[in-house]
Scaffold this motif. Structure first.
Motif, PDB file in Angstrom:
ATOM      1  N   SER A  21       0.699  -1.229   0.049  1.00 35.76           N
ATOM      2  CA  SER A  21       0.023  -0.057   0.008  1.00 35.76           C
ATOM      3  C   SER A  21       0.761   1.163   0.096  1.00 35.76           C
ATOM      4  N   VAL A  22       2.178   1.178   0.314  1.00 34.75           N
ATOM      5  CA  VAL A  22       3.157   2.406   0.247  1.00 34.75           C
ATOM      6  C   VAL A  22       4.052   2.073  -0.716  1.00 34.75           C
ATOM      7  N   ASN A  23       4.320   0.943  -1.402  1.00 26.10           N
ATOM      8  CA  ASN A  23       5.456   0.931  -2.448  1.00 26.10           C
ATOM      9  C   ASN A  23       4.689   0.559  -3.633  1.00 26.10           C
ATOM     10  N   GLY A  24       5.308   0.978  -4.639  1.00 28.75           N
ATOM     11  CA  GLY A  24       5.018   0.416  -5.927  1.00 28.75           C
ATOM     12  C   GLY A  24       5.631  -0.744  -6.112  1.00 28.75           C
ATOM     13  N   LEU A  41      11.669   0.708  -6.379  1.00 29.11           N
ATOM     14  CA  LEU A  41      13.047   1.351  -6.104  1.00 29.11           C
ATOM     15  C   LEU A  41      13.992   0.286  -5.844  1.00 29.11           C
ATOM     16  N   LYS A  42      13.615  -1.082  -5.850  1.00 32.31           N
ATOM     17  CA  LYS A  42      14.412  -2.234  -5.696  1.00 32.31           C
ATOM     18  C   LYS A  42      15.393  -2.190  -4.602  1.00 32.31           C
ATOM     19  N   GLN A  92      21.787  -9.023 -17.964  1.00 29.54           N
ATOM     20  CA  GLN A  92      21.388  -8.434 -16.796  1.00 29.54           C
ATOM     21  C   GLN A  92      20.061  -8.643 -16.320  1.00 29.54           C
ATOM     22  N   ARG A  93      19.640  -8.323 -15.108  1.00 30.68           N
ATOM     23  CA  ARG A  93      18.384  -8.101 -14.659  1.00 30.68           C
ATOM     24  C   ARG A  93      17.491  -7.086 -15.198  1.00 30.68           C
ATOM     25  N   GLY A  98      14.634 -11.703  -3.144  1.00 32.76           N
ATOM     26  CA  GLY A  98      14.224 -13.046  -2.928  1.00 32.76           C
ATOM     27  C   GLY A  98      15.179 -13.989  -3.709  1.00 32.76           C
ATOM     28  N   GLN A  99      14.880 -15.222  -3.688  1.00 27.37           N
ATOM     29  CA  GLN A  99      15.509 -16.573  -4.182  1.00 27.37           C
ATOM     30  C   GLN A  99      14.880 -16.575  -5.778  1.00 27.37           C
TER      31      GLN A  99
END
Length: 114
Positions: free
Chosen positions: A30-33, A99-100, A44-45, A105-106
């Motif tokens: 609710s507070v983060n995109g 914002l990464k 690359q990711r 996670g795995q």
């Protein structure tokens, strides 16, 4: 620190579908995109899709019209519905904020192959 757990990957034939899930250990959506990202071998990711706190979505050109991101704030879960999968969608898929800024996670492996 919030923990992110991705699931739902697997082996699928070209043209098939998968639904990925990303569960957060506490309420953050609710507070983060939020976004889905992927990393193919030797590459690359990259960002695949994002969803803002207001529900606005964006997609990489390579997945537009095939992938849909959504979220359930009550379940602390963000989803990625993937249709019409192609071999080039093969990658490990991760979620994170736009914002990464959380620990990665795995991930969950998606393999598209006949």
């Amino acid at each position: 620190q919030v923990r992110l757990v991705e699931s739902g990957g697997g082996l699928v034939q070209p043209g098939g579908s998968l639904r990925l899930s990303c569960a957060a250990s506490r309420s953050i959506f609710s507070v983060n995109g939020m976004g889905w990202y992927r990393q193919a071998p030797g590459k690359q990711r990259e960002s695949v899709a994002t969803i803002s706190t207001g529900g606005r979505t964006t997609y990489a050109d390579s997945v537009k019209g095939r992938f849909t991101i959504s979220r359930d704030n009550a379940k602390n879960t963000v989803y990625l519905q993937m249709n019409s999968l192609k071999p080039e969608d093969t990658a490990v898929y991760y979620c994170n904020t736009v914002l990464k800024h959380l620990n990665w996670g795995q991930g969950t492996q998606v393999t598209v192959s006949s």
